[in-house]
Motif scaffolding. Structure first.
Motif, mmCIF file in Angstrom:
data_model
loop_
_atom_site.group_PDB
_atom_site.id
_atom_site.type_symbol
_atom_site.label_atom_id
_atom_site.label_comp_id
_atom_site.label_asym_id
_atom_site.label_seq_id
_atom_site.Cartn_x
_atom_site.Cartn_y
_atom_site.Cartn_z
ATOM 1 N N THR A 104 28.580 38.226 -4.695
ATOM 2 C CA THR A 104 27.227 38.704 -4.384
ATOM 3 C C THR A 104 26.405 38.845 -5.657
ATOM 4 O O THR A 104 25.232 38.463 -5.711
ATOM 5 N N LYS A 105 27.035 39.408 -6.700
ATOM 6 C CA LYS A 105 26.339 39.537 -7.980
ATOM 7 C C LYS A 105 25.951 38.169 -8.534
ATOM 8 O O LYS A 105 24.852 37.990 -9.065
ATOM 9 N N GLU A 106 26.834 37.191 -8.375
ATOM 10 C CA GLU A 106 26.559 35.839 -8.859
ATOM 11 C C GLU A 106 25.402 35.220 -8.074
ATOM 12 O O GLU A 106 24.540 34.539 -8.635
ATOM 13 N N LEU A 107 25.369 35.472 -6.755
ATOM 14 C CA LEU A 107 24.267 34.955 -5.937
ATOM 15 C C LEU A 107 22.936 35.558 -6.394
ATOM 16 O O LEU A 107 21.940 34.847 -6.536
ATOM 17 N N LEU A 108 22.931 36.883 -6.623
ATOM 18 C CA LEU A 108 21.701 37.543 -7.065
ATOM 19 C C LEU A 108 21.260 37.013 -8.426
ATOM 20 O O LEU A 108 20.068 36.816 -8.671
ATOM 21 N N ARG A 109 22.240 36.788 -9.319
ATOM 22 C CA ARG A 109 21.894 36.243 -10.635
ATOM 23 C C ARG A 109 21.282 34.853 -10.491
ATOM 24 O O ARG A 109 20.284 34.525 -11.119
ATOM 25 N N TYR A 110 21.880 34.029 -9.622
ATOM 26 C CA TYR A 110 21.382 32.672 -9.392
ATOM 27 C C TYR A 110 19.975 32.700 -8.797
ATOM 28 O O TYR A 110 19.108 31.904 -9.173
ATOM 29 N N GLN A 111 19.745 33.638 -7.860
ATOM 30 C CA GLN A 111 18.426 33.728 -7.227
ATOM 31 C C GLN A 111 17.349 34.132 -8.227
ATOM 32 O O GLN A 111 16.204 33.690 -8.137
ATOM 33 N N LYS A 112 17.709 34.983 -9.178
ATOM 34 C CA LYS A 112 16.738 35.459 -10.158
ATOM 35 C C LYS A 112 16.509 34.463 -11.291
ATOM 36 O O LYS A 112 15.473 34.490 -11.948
ATOM 37 N N GLU A 113 17.472 33.583 -11.508
ATOM 38 C CA GLU A 113 17.405 32.679 -12.655
ATOM 39 C C GLU A 113 16.317 31.626 -12.464
ATOM 40 O O GLU A 113 16.328 30.886 -11.480
ATOM 41 N N PRO A 114 15.369 31.535 -13.373
ATOM 42 C CA PRO A 114 14.318 30.511 -13.225
ATOM 43 C C PRO A 114 14.872 29.122 -13.549
ATOM 44 O O PRO A 114 15.915 28.981 -14.200
ATOM 45 N N SER A 115 14.169 28.101 -13.065
ATOM 46 C CA SER A 115 14.556 26.729 -13.390
ATOM 47 C C SER A 115 14.397 26.515 -14.894
ATOM 48 O O SER A 115 13.498 27.067 -15.531
ATOM 49 N N SER A 167 39.934 45.091 6.853
ATOM 50 C CA SER A 167 40.994 44.076 6.915
ATOM 51 C C SER A 167 41.182 43.339 5.591
ATOM 52 O O SER A 167 42.149 42.602 5.423
ATOM 53 N N LEU A 168 40.234 43.529 4.660
ATOM 54 C CA LEU A 168 40.292 42.811 3.401
ATOM 55 C C LEU A 168 41.107 43.571 2.369
ATOM 56 O O LEU A 168 41.120 44.811 2.340
ATOM 57 N N SER A 169 41.744 42.806 1.491
ATOM 58 C CA SER A 169 42.506 43.422 0.394
ATOM 59 C C SER A 169 41.537 43.872 -0.698
ATOM 60 O O SER A 169 40.362 43.491 -0.705
ATOM 61 N N LYS A 170 42.047 44.671 -1.609
ATOM 62 C CA LYS A 170 41.221 45.141 -2.713
ATOM 63 C C LYS A 170 40.708 43.963 -3.527
ATOM 64 O O LYS A 170 39.546 43.941 -3.954
ATOM 65 N N GLU A 171 41.557 42.947 -3.734
ATOM 66 C CA GLU A 171 41.160 41.767 -4.497
ATOM 67 C C GLU A 171 40.044 41.006 -3.780
ATOM 68 O O GLU A 171 39.101 40.512 -4.406
ATOM 69 N N GLN A 172 40.152 40.903 -2.462
ATOM 70 C CA GLN A 172 39.119 40.198 -1.694
ATOM 71 C C GLN A 172 37.775 40.927 -1.756
ATOM 72 O O GLN A 172 36.716 40.305 -1.847
ATOM 73 N N LEU A 173 37.837 42.252 -1.704
ATOM 74 C CA LEU A 173 36.598 43.036 -1.787
ATOM 75 C C LEU A 173 35.945 42.876 -3.151
ATOM 76 O O LEU A 173 34.720 42.732 -3.258
ATOM 77 N N VAL A 174 36.767 42.908 -4.190
ATOM 78 C CA VAL A 174 36.235 42.738 -5.548
ATOM 79 C C VAL A 174 35.589 41.361 -5.675
ATOM 80 O O VAL A 174 34.498 41.211 -6.239
ATOM 81 N N LYS A 175 36.270 40.343 -5.154
ATOM 82 C CA LYS A 175 35.712 38.982 -5.230
ATOM 83 C C LYS A 175 34.389 38.884 -4.464
ATOM 84 O O LYS A 175 33.437 38.231 -4.905
ATOM 85 N N MET A 176 34.295 39.561 -3.303
ATOM 86 C CA MET A 176 33.058 39.527 -2.518
ATOM 87 C C MET A 176 31.917 40.173 -3.307
ATOM 88 O O MET A 176 30.784 39.667 -3.310
ATOM 89 N N VAL A 177 32.200 41.272 -3.974
ATOM 90 C CA VAL A 177 31.183 41.935 -4.801
ATOM 91 C C VAL A 177 30.737 41.023 -5.936
ATOM 92 O O VAL A 177 29.548 40.877 -6.216
ATOM 93 N N GLU A 178 31.713 40.386 -6.591
ATOM 94 C CA GLU A 178 31.387 39.492 -7.699
ATOM 95 C C GLU A 178 30.588 38.291 -7.220
ATOM 96 O O GLU A 178 29.641 37.841 -7.883
#
Length: 625
Positions: free
Chosen positions: A151-162, A138-149
């Motif tokens: 997720t990548k941002e969340l993973l980067r944030y989780q890995k980033e030390p204080s 049901s999602l547009s191509k733009e929405q899917l791309v944003k969801m991937v991005e």
């Protein structure tokens, strides 16, 4: 009620209401009420909050009343008047009225039924997958791309030390602020004839903490698993002078309780050697020590373990309780089972309280009629193998006033212990590298991998405690919990070499094992400045320097005595912890490699997840057969 049929719900309600109504009509058992009140008053006087600071716990208790009535902050701390009131109300109808008004006649009540359905977990997973597929479509191509991005941002944030700036705002101690000396042991040896009395001379506010330890070295291998049943039977069957209910109430009316346990103590000076003990523990005021010994004699020498009906009830109760425990604490079961593939102490623990023991209980409950004669015979044999004068050691935590009363009671007990000749037996545990997967209906896994670094030729060092803290709050925390989605991940490195990594309520399986396998890489590249290392060391010491009540100090001293651990050993460990640096941590990579190399794996987890990774296991079976 568990293991019930839904069509019996009316019978269940009738039984509950009927029994409660009978109590209201006939009156409550006065001794039962006295036992219950004494139990809680004993706990109140003892004020043993385990590892939690007493002041903290008193503060939390104060809030229980203070939050609701600002003039009564000490309502739950000043409880003597409450206990006096409760005792005065025995026999007045007060308790019967509580049952009638707040349970039987209470209009605010619910009946909840939880019914299992085979294949429900798999069905829900398919439904979720279909729901996600529809959502994706049901999602547009733009929405899917944003969801991937995202997720990548969340993973980067989780890995980033204080950042160092953020960490610098946290106030911390310096290494020199930490006490250098290890906590002392309180062990004084005394003898009554050939029987050792190990005394821990501590102020206990008039409460004595007694343990009778019986060495089980003479127990044949075939009877060892039945020790776990004997532990559950003694004190919970009728005796010569009491029904098991009367026995329970009598004990709790006049003491802090009597219970049985089984412990193993590794010999830290000889690899693979250990001392396994059947223990009878009691808490009592000094003046009631004679009563406690009289109850122990009643249990040991007059228990009616041939009561078939009661034995079945105990077996069924054990099965039910173990199922609940294994479901909620699967990490403990998985870790113990994984270690049992190569460790004598873990193998023993598994036989008397782990997966091997559960399989015995499962068999006995299912085939009780065929097995009951052998069960009763084995329990009788165990009594004669264990409760003997040459096997007994007495441990007592008290001050000098309390200790003066002990010798007389021990002298009176010794002649009553079994003296019949026995056949000596020797054996070696036939440990096997099983690598098992146990399937459950849950959607989460408990993933354990273990081994023994001493078997890999490496000596114990206190720095391993620092490594445990680092892994728990850095690498495993981020990889298994934050990024992996598990509720937790635990590590242990014991003095006898047994070590494991285990996850708790983990959505992953193979991925988590891969995280464990990458631990050496993390350690070999580990870096930390002085401030960071100091924080890790403070955390390690805080796990060791917990508040200890007299009972805990006594237990710590007893454990060290039976482990053959000296104060010098404890001091060496503490010094190694305080002196640890980043190079010390990097040098421990060989320890983790030695553990992982042994590849001892056990997983409790969802059926589909374990089936997906079936190639990791030598054996796959249902947790509950």
């Amino acid at each position: 009620v568990k293991n019930a049929n839904k069509e019996d719900k009316e019978r269940f309600l009738e039984r509950i209401v009927g029994e409660l109504s009978k109590i209201v009509e006939e009156g409550m058992d006065k001794k039962a009420l006295e036992a219950g009140i004494n139990y809680y008053e004993f706990k109140y006087r003892e004020a043993d909050f385990g590892s939690y600071p007493k002041g903290l716990m008193y503060g939390l208790q104060a809030f229980d009343s203070w939050l609701y009535e600002e003039s009564l902050p000490f309502l739950h701390l000043e409880a003597f008047d409450t206990f006096r009131f409760l005792r005065e109300k025995i026999g007045t109808g007060y308790y019967e009225e509580l049952i009638k008004n707040y349970i039987i006649d209470n209009p605010h009540a619910s009946l909840v039924l939880i019914e299992p359905k085979k294949g429900l977990t798999a069905k829900k997973e398919r439904e979720t997958a279909e729901k996600l597929r529809k959502l994706k479509n049901s999602l547009s191509k733009e929405q899917l791309v944003k969801m991937v991005e995202d997720t990548k941002e969340l993973l980067r944030y989780q890995k980033e030390p204080s950042s160092p700036e953020d960490l610098a705002t946290i106030p911390v101690l310096k290494r020199e602020d930490i006490k250098k000396e290890a906590e002392p042991y309180y062990n004084k040896e005394h003898y009554v004839g050939d029987t050792l009395l190990l005394w821990h001379d501590l102020h206990t506010n008039g409460i004595g903490y007694l343990t009778l330890l019986f060495d089980t070295r003479k127990v044949p291998l075939s009877l060892i698993p039945y020790m776990g049943i004997l532990k559950a039977v003694l004190g919970f069957v009728d005796t010569e002078h009491y029904s098991y209910r009367e026995l329970f109430h009598e004990i709790n009316r006049k003491s802090g309780g009597i219970n049985c346990s089984i412990s193993s103590y590794a010999n830290l000076k000889e690899e693979g050697r250990y001392k396994a003990c059947f223990e009878i523990k009691a808490k009592t005021f000094y003046e009631k020590l004679d009563f406690v010994f009289s109850m122990i004699k009643e249990i040991l020498f007059t228990s009616k373990i041939e009561d078939e009906k009661r034995l079945y009830e105990i077996i069924a109760m054990l099965k039910s309780r173990m199922q609940m425990s294994m479901t909620s604490s699967g990490h403990s079961v998985a870790a113990m089972r994984a270690l049992s593939y190569g460790s004598n102490t873990a193998y023993f623990a598994d036989l008397v309280g782990g997966m091997a023991f559960y399989r015995l209980i499962e068999r006995l409950e299912t085939h009780f009629e065929e097995e009951k004669e052998e069960l009763m015979a084995n329990l009788q044999k165990l009594m004669h193998f264990i409760f003997r004068e040459e096997n007994m050691m007495v441990d007592y935590t008290c001050d000098e006033t309390g200790f003066q009363l002990l010798s007389r009671e021990v002298e009176a007990l010794k002649p009553m212990l079994y003296k019949d000749p026995l056949e000596e037996s020797t054996y070696e545990f036939s440990k096997q590298h099983l690598n098992e997967g146990f399937k459950t209906s849950a959607k989460v896994q408990y993933v354990a991998k273990g081994g023994n670094f001493i078997q890999g030729g490496l000596p114990y060092t206190g720095a391993l405690k620092v490594l445990k803290h680092i892994l728990g709050y850095d690498y495993l925390w981020s990889q298994v919990r934050v990024m992996g989605g598990a509720y937790g991940c635990m590590t242990a490195f014991s003095r006898m070499g047994d070590s494991y990594f285990v996850s708790y309520r983990d959505p992953n399986l193979k991925k988590t094992l891969e995280v464990y396998d990458e631990i050496p890489k993390y350690i070999s590249t580990f870096t930390a400045n002085e401030d960071t290392m100091t924080k890790y060391i403070i955390g390690t010491i805080s796990d060791m320097d917990i508040p200890m009540m007299p009972a805990a100090k006594g237990l710590r001293s007893l454990t060290a005595y039976l482990n053959h651990m000296s104060y010098e050993d404890a001091q060496t460990e503490r010094t190694q912890i305080l002196n640890a640096g980043e190079d010390t941590i990097r040098s421990l990579v060989s320890y983790v490699q030695a553990v992982l190399k042994q590849n001892q794996i056990c997983v409790l987890g969802g059926e589909e997840k374990i089936q997906e990774e079936e190639g990791l296991f030598q054996t796959v079976e249902n947790l509950f057969l």
